[in-house]
Motif scaffolding. Structure first.
Motif, PDB file in Angstrom:
ATOM      1  N   GLY A 120     -50.266 -14.821   5.410  1.00 56.90           N
ATOM      2  CA  GLY A 120     -51.527 -14.348   5.960  1.00 56.90           C
ATOM      3  C   GLY A 120     -52.346 -15.426   6.634  1.00 56.90           C
ATOM      4  O   GLY A 120     -53.513 -15.207   6.975  1.00 56.90           O
ATOM      5  N   GLU A 121     -51.727 -16.606   6.864  1.00 56.88           N
ATOM      6  CA  GLU A 121     -52.473 -17.681   7.515  1.00 56.88           C
ATOM      7  C   GLU A 121     -52.944 -17.252   8.900  1.00 56.88           C
ATOM      8  O   GLU A 121     -52.209 -16.627   9.652  1.00 56.88           O
ATOM      9  N   ARG A 122     -54.186 -17.605   9.193  1.00 62.52           N
ATOM     10  CA  ARG A 122     -54.728 -17.409  10.536  1.00 62.52           C
ATOM     11  C   ARG A 122     -55.417 -18.687  10.954  1.00 62.52           C
ATOM     12  O   ARG A 122     -55.994 -19.391  10.134  1.00 62.52           O
ATOM     13  N   VAL A 123     -55.318 -18.985  12.203  1.00 61.93           N
ATOM     14  CA  VAL A 123     -56.005 -20.170  12.726  1.00 61.93           C
ATOM     15  C   VAL A 123     -56.976 -19.716  13.813  1.00 61.93           C
ATOM     16  O   VAL A 123     -56.704 -18.761  14.539  1.00 61.93           O
ATOM     17  N   PRO A 124     -58.118 -20.422  13.887  1.00 64.17           N
ATOM     18  CA  PRO A 124     -58.520 -21.522  13.017  1.00 64.17           C
ATOM     19  C   PRO A 124     -58.978 -21.024  11.651  1.00 64.17           C
ATOM     20  O   PRO A 124     -59.298 -19.847  11.481  1.00 64.17           O
ATOM     21  N   ALA A 125     -59.008 -21.960  10.681  1.00 66.50           N
ATOM     22  CA  ALA A 125     -59.414 -21.611   9.324  1.00 66.50           C
ATOM     23  C   ALA A 125     -59.770 -22.886   8.572  1.00 66.50           C
ATOM     24  O   ALA A 125     -59.654 -23.992   9.097  1.00 66.50           O
ATOM     25  N   ARG A 126     -60.201 -22.698   7.331  1.00 64.60           N
ATOM     26  CA  ARG A 126     -60.442 -23.830   6.431  1.00 64.60           C
ATOM     27  C   ARG A 126     -59.394 -23.808   5.326  1.00 64.60           C
ATOM     28  O   ARG A 126     -58.874 -22.747   4.970  1.00 64.60           O
ATOM     29  N   ILE A 127     -59.123 -24.983   4.772  1.00 69.48           N
ATOM     30  CA  ILE A 127     -58.202 -25.108   3.645  1.00 69.48           C
ATOM     31  C   ILE A 127     -58.901 -25.831   2.501  1.00 69.48           C
ATOM     32  O   ILE A 127     -59.552 -26.848   2.706  1.00 69.48           O
ATOM     33  N   LEU A 128     -58.752 -25.287   1.300  1.00 71.04           N
ATOM     34  CA  LEU A 128     -59.046 -26.026   0.080  1.00 71.04           C
ATOM     35  C   LEU A 128     -57.713 -26.346  -0.582  1.00 71.04           C
ATOM     36  O   LEU A 128     -56.870 -25.456  -0.755  1.00 71.04           O
ATOM     37  N   TRP A 129     -57.516 -27.608  -0.935  1.00 74.67           N
ATOM     38  CA  TRP A 129     -56.234 -28.057  -1.488  1.00 74.67           C
ATOM     39  C   TRP A 129     -56.300 -28.081  -3.012  1.00 74.67           C
ATOM     40  O   TRP A 129     -57.179 -28.715  -3.603  1.00 74.67           O
ATOM     41  N   TYR A 130     -55.322 -27.397  -3.634  1.00 75.02           N
ATOM     42  CA  TYR A 130     -55.213 -27.368  -5.093  1.00 75.02           C
ATOM     43  C   TYR A 130     -54.008 -28.205  -5.507  1.00 75.02           C
ATOM     44  O   TYR A 130     -52.863 -27.826  -5.260  1.00 75.02           O
ATOM     45  N   ALA A 131     -54.261 -29.376  -6.090  1.00 69.79           N
ATOM     46  CA  ALA A 131     -53.177 -30.226  -6.593  1.00 69.79           C
ATOM     47  C   ALA A 131     -52.707 -29.653  -7.922  1.00 69.79           C
ATOM     48  O   ALA A 131     -53.474 -29.580  -8.886  1.00 69.79           O
ATOM     49  N   SER A 132     -51.455 -29.239  -7.969  1.00 66.39           N
ATOM     50  CA  SER A 132     -50.942 -28.514  -9.130  1.00 66.39           C
ATOM     51  C   SER A 132     -50.285 -29.468 -10.133  1.00 66.39           C
ATOM     52  O   SER A 132     -50.905 -30.414 -10.598  1.00 66.39           O
ATOM     53  N   SER A 133     -49.022 -29.211 -10.453  1.00 59.96           N
ATOM     54  CA  SER A 133     -48.276 -30.059 -11.384  1.00 59.96           C
ATOM     55  C   SER A 133     -46.867 -30.271 -10.837  1.00 59.96           C
ATOM     56  O   SER A 133     -46.296 -29.383 -10.200  1.00 59.96           O
ATOM     57  N   ASP A 134     -46.321 -31.444 -11.094  1.00 62.81           N
ATOM     58  CA  ASP A 134     -44.913 -31.697 -10.793  1.00 62.81           C
ATOM     59  C   ASP A 134     -44.288 -32.407 -11.990  1.00 62.81           C
ATOM     60  O   ASP A 134     -44.916 -32.518 -13.059  1.00 62.81           O
ATOM     61  N   LYS A 135     -43.073 -32.879 -11.854  1.00 61.84           N
ATOM     62  CA  LYS A 135     -42.359 -33.434 -13.002  1.00 61.84           C
ATOM     63  C   LYS A 135     -42.983 -34.730 -13.520  1.00 61.84           C
ATOM     64  O   LYS A 135     -42.722 -35.138 -14.661  1.00 61.84           O
ATOM     65  N   ASN A 136     -43.803 -35.378 -12.715  1.00 64.21           N
ATOM     66  CA  ASN A 136     -44.385 -36.654 -13.120  1.00 64.21           C
ATOM     67  C   ASN A 136     -45.851 -36.578 -13.501  1.00 64.21           C
ATOM     68  O   ASN A 136     -46.367 -37.475 -14.171  1.00 64.21           O
ATOM     69  N   ARG A 137     -46.542 -35.508 -13.064  1.00 66.02           N
ATOM     70  CA  ARG A 137     -47.985 -35.532 -13.240  1.00 66.02           C
ATOM     71  C   ARG A 137     -48.567 -34.121 -13.239  1.00 66.02           C
ATOM     72  O   ARG A 137     -48.078 -33.238 -12.525  1.00 66.02           O
ATOM     73  N   THR A 138     -49.601 -33.923 -14.015  1.00 68.18           N
ATOM     74  CA  THR A 138     -50.358 -32.673 -14.024  1.00 68.18           C
ATOM     75  C   THR A 138     -51.783 -32.966 -13.587  1.00 68.18           C
ATOM     76  O   THR A 138     -52.470 -33.777 -14.205  1.00 68.18           O
ATOM     77  N   VAL A 139     -52.197 -32.334 -12.501  1.00 68.44           N
ATOM     78  CA  VAL A 139     -53.564 -32.518 -11.987  1.00 68.44           C
ATOM     79  C   VAL A 139     -54.371 -31.244 -12.175  1.00 68.44           C
ATOM     80  O   VAL A 139     -55.412 -31.226 -12.809  1.00 68.44           O
ATOM     81  N   GLN A 140     -53.915 -30.156 -11.571  1.00 74.86           N
ATOM     82  CA  GLN A 140     -54.555 -28.847 -11.682  1.00 74.86           C
ATOM     83  C   GLN A 140     -56.045 -28.911 -11.322  1.00 74.86           C
ATOM     84  O   GLN A 140     -56.919 -28.526 -12.091  1.00 74.86           O
ATOM     85  N   GLN A 141     -56.299 -29.393 -10.113  1.00 73.35           N
ATOM     86  CA  GLN A 141     -57.663 -29.508  -9.615  1.00 73.35           C
ATOM     87  C   GLN A 141     -57.698 -29.193  -8.121  1.00 73.35           C
ATOM     88  O   GLN A 141     -56.738 -29.463  -7.398  1.00 73.35           O
ATOM     89  N   VAL A 142     -58.806 -28.635  -7.670  1.00 71.80           N
ATOM     90  CA  VAL A 142     -59.091 -28.541  -6.234  1.00 71.80           C
ATOM     91  C   VAL A 142     -59.638 -29.902  -5.821  1.00 71.80           C
ATOM     92  O   VAL A 142     -60.641 -30.364  -6.358  1.00 71.80           O
TER      93      VAL A 142
END
Length: 243
Positions: free
Chosen positions: A124-146
């Protein structure tokens, strides 16, 4: 300055005034009327007039104003917003939002625009638009923050090898990462975004969920998803509250 530099500056929102170039920097997330007032106050300091912004601005017009008056965010504009999950490893390399033992690539550091890849199918991406980035989790680190906010400039669907050859200087994914995200036909999608702002106060997952509940929005954190303008405003402001 050369003609080319002046032209580039004008595209970034600078305007000629008394033999110099001046741009507004409006650090606010508010409706068009409030942004208009702030722009008028800032313009008065430099001795020039600023335009009055209409309510319910079309996406293309709001995109242009937010680029020119960055980091201003116009909350009642028709500019869509998306929440995009990103693994902590790639978020650290792409945004350098947290300390790292390895130095950041100089090309990424000086570039205003960057790229991130995902599956070719549209979310559903449309441009132009804004993005908020959510850093999730991977095998080395858990962030879980915007952690950051960007402006989505374009999306491009092509073969993984073609996307990598075209945009590798703007991103951190290697060809193998793009191929893994691609569909069975080898197609992937590149998200081109610019003017990334690291939030002074990252937003925890619990707080993200609480704000989403307040605005009656069901979160989808496994893939890119559209969020309502009221939730974007609440999250952006939350990310700027003094500790």
């Amino acid at each position: 300055m050369s003609k080319d530099i002046r032209t580039a500056a004008a595209e970034d929102g600078f305007q000629s005034h008394q033999d110099t170039l001046v741009a507004l920097v409006l650090d606010a997330c508010a409706d068009a009327a409030s942004i208009t007032d702030l722009a008028a106050q800032a313009g008065a300091l430099a001795g020039f007039d600023t335009p009055e912004l209409p309510t319910s601005m079309p996406a293309s017009a709001a995109y242009a104003v937010e680029r020119a008056w960055w980091p201003a965010k116009i909350t009642d504009a028709e500019l869509p917003s998306f929440l995009v999950p990103i693994w902590p490893l790639f978020a650290s390399d792409l945004f350098e939002f947290s300390p790292s033992l390895l130095p950041r690539n100089d090309r990424l550091g000086i570039s205003r625009q960057h790229v991130y890849y995902r599956a070719a199918r549209s979310a559903g991406e449309r441009v132009p638009a804004r993005i908020l980035w959510y850093a999730s989790s991977d095998k080395n680190r858990t962030v879980q923050q915007v952690i950051a906010c960007s402006r989505l400039d374009d999306t491009v669907v092509d073969q993984g090898r073609a996307l990598h050859a075209r945009f590798q200087h703007l991103g951190v994914w290697e060809r193998r990462h793009i191929d893994k995200a691609a569909n069975t036909d080898g197609l992937a999608r590149a998200l081109l975004f610019s003017d990334t702002e690291i939030l002074p106060r990252p937003i925890s997952l619990s707080r993200l969920r609480a704000l989403a509940d307040e605005h009656r929005h069901s979160l989808r954190l496994q893939s890119i998803s559209k969020i309502p303008p009221q939730l974007f405003s609440a999250l952006y402001r939350e990310g700027h509250i003094a500790r």
